[in-house]
Structures are given as C-alpha cells and as structure tokens.
Write an enzyme that holds these catalytic residues in place. Structure first.
Site, mmCIF file in Angstrom:
data_model
loop_
_atom_site.group_PDB
_atom_site.id
_atom_site.type_symbol
_atom_site.label_atom_id
_atom_site.label_comp_id
_atom_site.label_asym_id
_atom_site.label_seq_id
_atom_site.Cartn_x
_atom_site.Cartn_y
_atom_site.Cartn_z
ATOM 1 N N ALA A 125 2.470 -1.153 -9.825
ATOM 2 C CA ALA A 125 1.915 -0.777 -11.130
ATOM 3 C C ALA A 125 2.847 -1.135 -12.281
ATOM 4 C CB ALA A 125 1.625 0.724 -11.155
ATOM 5 N N GLU A 144 12.294 5.674 -0.204
ATOM 6 C CA GLU A 144 12.516 4.978 -1.477
ATOM 7 C C GLU A 144 13.431 5.798 -2.365
ATOM 8 O OE1 GLU A 144 8.820 3.917 -3.296
ATOM 9 O OE2 GLU A 144 8.060 2.855 -1.550
ATOM 10 N N ALA A 153 0.830 -1.207 0.000
ATOM 11 C CA ALA A 153 0.000 0.000 0.000
ATOM 12 C C ALA A 153 0.859 1.248 0.000
ATOM 13 C CB ALA A 153 -0.945 -0.019 1.204
ATOM 14 N N HIS A 193 8.797 -1.518 -5.179
ATOM 15 C CA HIS A 193 7.598 -0.751 -5.526
ATOM 16 C C HIS A 193 7.124 -1.117 -6.941
ATOM 17 C CE1 HIS A 193 5.345 3.152 -4.352
ATOM 18 N NE2 HIS A 193 4.549 2.346 -5.038
#
Length: 534
Positions: A287, A265, A235, A284
C-alpha cells in the site's frame, strides 16, 4: 440529513487532500493531531464525535473512555490490530476501515515482483553496481503465453489477473469461494489447488491468513511446482513456510520467488531469507504509494461522514448497532451464530450461493443481527477475520451474490434458544445447528448435517468424516498426542452401525496444515476440516 456539527480528530499523519470529503463540509471541524502529546489528544477527544487513525496511534480502552461523545472510529487502512474493538463495541462505537484504497497499489506491486523475477531485475541491478556487465547471466523469460495461477481471486487477485492478461498471460485460479459467474467476468479458469501448483509458471498468492491458509505453501507444495516456476507472496506472512521456501530455492526446486510479507516484520537480520538465491524481498510495500495513501484517506473520510450524517454503518467491523441491555441479552446467541457460520463455511466447497438462518427463542428484531453473525463466520474463510464482521457481512454477501434467508422457528422445549444454519454452495450444502442450554445459556453445537452431537464451540475444532470402524478414534488421538495437542472433547456420531460417522474434536492447540494432512491420510478417515472458534 443531520444539521449537527461534528469534531473529527485525525490522530496520525494522513493525506490532507484525501480528507477533503470532511474538510470541505461546513458541518465538520477536522483537527490534524499528528505529533500531539497523549494528554493533548485525550483532552481533545473529550469533545470529538469522530476519530481517524492509521497504525501509529493505539486506540486503547483508556482512549475510548476519554471520548464520551465519540460515535465512529476510522482506520485509514485495512488492519485494526491497534484498535480495542471490544472496548469500542461495548460503547456502541462503530469501527470502520478502508479496504479498497490499496487494491490497485497492491496489484501493481505483485506485477512488479513478477516482472522483476522474469527479467532478473534485482540481480542485474546489483551486478552492474558491482562493476560487471554480465548480460548472458541475466537472460530472462517473457510473460506472454505463460500461466499465472492465482491462489485467491478476490479484490487484489482479480486486479492482478486483469494486468497479467494485458501481458498476454493465461490466467487460472484456485479459490473455493470463486463462483463460475465471477470467474467468467475475470477471465479466469477455475482449477484445483493441485492443478494450480502443477500448471503455474507464476503462482501468486492473494489469500487472508486463516487456519486453512497458514503454511499452505510448504515443502510438498513447492515440490509439486515446475522447476522453472516463480512464487509471489504479497498477501500475508505465514501463508508460505519460509524455511521450506529457502530449502526449495537452494535446491533449485523452483525458479525463484518474491516476498513482500513475512511471518515476522520487520524481517529479522538473521533470517535465512536474506541470503537465499533467486529471491526478491521488499519491506511490505503493498500500500506504499502516494495514490493509495490518498485513496485510503478519502475512503475513510467518506465512511466517517456517512456514519455520522446518515447512520450508514455498512463498513463497520464490529457490532455497534446493538448496545446496552439489548446487546447483553443477545451476545451469547450472536457468538454461537458466528461459530456456526465458521463451521459451515469451513465444511462447504465452492462459492456460496445461499445462507439460510432459522432461529427459535428470539424475536424478529434479533433475526438480522443473528443472520449477519452467521454470515460473518461463514465469510471469514474467504475474506479474512480482519475484514468481515456482523455489521458489514450482509453487504459483503450481497457483493458476492449470496442470497440470505431468515425464519422464526417454533420454540423448542429442550433448548433456551436454537439456531439452525444451512449454507448452500457449488460443491455441497451443509447444515449446522446450535443451542443455548439451561439458565446459564451454555452454547453447544448440536448438529452437523444429519449427525446429532453436543460439543462446546471453543478453541480449535476438528470435524472428521470417517468410516464407522474400530481404531479411528485411537489413531486420531495418537496423532494429536504425539504433537502435544490436548483433546478437550471428542464426540462421534453415526446414523447406522458400520456406515459413515462424523467426529467433532475440540483441541487446545493449533492444528497446522501438515497435521491436517496426516489426519486426512489416516486409514478410514474420509475428510477432515479445521475451524478456529476463538
């Protein structure tokens, strides 16, 4: 339908096939500007009506000022941190994003992480590459019959639930904004946060990063989980206390964890997460699929087209529908309305059913944007600040079955302008009112439920319900002072001596989950909520 011609600049590398809604329409000229020099981009923007970016191009005030004809900015993705929303809003330029396109990719990554933990795929891969054949060391567990506990059951959480059910998992969810009807549609059993922690064989997080969710999974929460349970966070970084997670993994308090997002990050090389046992780490990737990239390109192309051709701004994240002098006059009341919505949204429990907005000192034209600002604040706790704003808040409320009512009140002599907000939810209803005072339009929150008060909506607001007995104010002040948190205002109100009281405390610093727990556990404190107002 407009017959104008539109120039749209795609400043970053974006799927060309995904832009087909624009490129196939003769009314649009699309320039693929990835790799252009800044000067070349600025020059082209002088004639552009639309701009599409991903994360590489920073849409600064200078860039906005260089585009006098610009009518829409599209972000092919969710976050808009690289776009100066204030500069765009001042120009009346809507900024839209593409929040739906990565839903399936993010859900599938969550399932991949769950399967990797259950079958120890990551460790087994490393073992074989190191020349081993240690089958017994990598005996896993089936998902069938296990309990998946979701924390957050929005778009992505709902898709994870559907996929987990396909594996035969039992699915439960903690989500204060999940209505009974939607839970039935998703096949979810609603539980409390504590029940989710205790029952989960897999705890999967799907919440935005807000003051309420920051650090929500810490040492205490990890200690409440089964020793065999897995934790998955795809999330937002910051929802999990990373140091506490490392300690729990090293102590064997939980069975394993998987992270796709981090507080910082890229993940620093010295991060203790890199050496923690039974931990799967990905950079990450939520997507990062070809399909998601094409989908977000298509989604943003359709949004830009709808904005330019039809004036459809339902996907906008800023406030473009009001500009110039009208925006200047209404802006203080819009800001107050959003603050009232944030307070009400933080105080209710359960899924929202209805929001009522009543206004004194404004005309009918101001009702809809004021109601939308209230909704934006109220929904922020459920969907995240980067997703909702006043232009799309009505649309998001409609999606969630939230009824919206508005009314004009008679003018009040004590206030220049007055906004009264009632939010009805499954758990309780909350009324919050605010006003603009004097010629300078100073904003104040003047009522919470039946308690009359006067406090400036700024900084971090702590709302306390406590018994009206001596010592409460001192104890709360001591807790805050011990952590170096300065109190800007402390306003306590009561209905009758010795009964219940309410305190609104404005502080300068952030109030984390641990401090909030301490305040709630203080003697004679009945409840405490925190709201970030700027």
């Amino acid at each position: 339908m407009s017959e104008d011609k539109y120039l749209v600049i795609a400043a970053d590398k974006i799927s060309a096939s995904g832009l087909e809604p624009l490129t196939s329409d003769e009314r649009f000229q699309v320039e693929m500007a990835s790799g252009w020099e800044p000067e070349q981009l600025l020059e082209a923007l002088g004639k552009a009506q639309g701009l599409i970016v991903r994360s590489a191009t920073r849409v600064t005030r200078e860039l906005v000022d260089a585009a006098p004809e610009l009518r829409v900015i599209g972000r092919a993705g969710v976050g808009v941190d690289n776009i100066d929303l204030e500069a765009a809003t001042e120009r009346g330029i809507p900024v839209i994003n593409a929040p739906e396109g990565n839903t399936v990719s993010a859900a599938e990554l969550s399932m991949a992480l769950i399967l990797s933990l259950a079958r120890k795929v990551s460790g087994a891969d490393r073992s074989v590459r190191d020349g081993e054949w240690a089958r017994s060391r990598f005996a896993g567990t089936e998902l069938r019959g296990k309990i998946l506990a979701l924390v957050g059951a929005g778009r992505i959480g709902g898709e994870v639930a559907r996929r987990a059910q396909g594996f035969g998992m039992k699915t439960v969810a903690y989500d204060p904004y999940l209505t009974a009807e939607r839970a039935r549609d998703l096949g979810l059993h609603r539980v409390t946060f504590e029940e989710a922690l205790e029952r989960a064989d897999v705890l999967s997080l799907h919440v935005p990063l807000t003051p309420q969710t920051e650090g929500m999974i810490g040492a205490e929460e990890l200690g409440a989980m089964k020793s065999s349970a897995f934790l998955v966070n795809a999330a937002r970084g910051g929802v999990v206390d990373e140091d506490a997670l490392v300690a729990a993994l090293e102590a064997g308090e939980i069975g394993g964890a998987a992270l796709d997002v981090y507080v910082e990050e890229p993940l620093p090389k010295e991060s203790p997460l890199r050496s923690a046992p039974n931990l799967v780490l990905t950079p990450h990737l939520g997507a990062s699929t070809a399909e998601a990239q094409e989908l977000v390109a298509t989604e943003i192309a359709e949004g830009v087209k709808a904005a330019l051709i039809d004036g459809d701004l339902s996907r906008a994240l800023n406030a473009p529908a009001i500009g110039g002098e009208a925006l200047r006059k209404l802006r203080p009341l819009l800001a107050l309305a959003e603050s009232l919505g944030r307070v009400a949204g933080a105080l209710v429990d359960g899924g929202m059913n209805q929001v009522e907005v009543r206004v004194s000192g404004s005309d009918e034209d101001g009702l809809k944007p004021l109601a939308a600002s209230v909704l934006a604040g109220a929904l922020e706790h459920a969907v995240g600040a980067d997703t909702v704003n006043y232009v799309n808040s009505h649309h998001l409320a409609e999606q969630r079955g939230i009824r919206v009512a508005t009314a004009i009140l008679p003018k009040r002599s004590a206030y220049t302008q007055f906004v009264d907000v009632l939010v009805e939810a499954e758990g309780r209803a909350v009324r919050v009112a605010g006003a603009l005072l004097g010629e300078q339009n100073h904003p104040r929150i003047v009522r919470i439920d039946h308690f009359q008060l006067s406090i400036e909506p700024r900084g971090t607001l702590i709302v306390l319900r406590n018994r009206d007995v001596p010592g409460v104010i001192g104890r709360v002040g001591t807790l805050l002072g011990g952590l170096g948190i300065n109190i800007g205002e402390y306003m306590q109100a009561r209905i009758a001596a010795g009964g219940d009281a309410m305190a609104a405390v404005v502080v300068d610093g952030a109030v984390g989950a641990d401090l909030l727990k301490e305040i709630r556990s203080a003697p004679d404190v009945l409840d405490a909520r925190v709201v970030r107002l700027d």
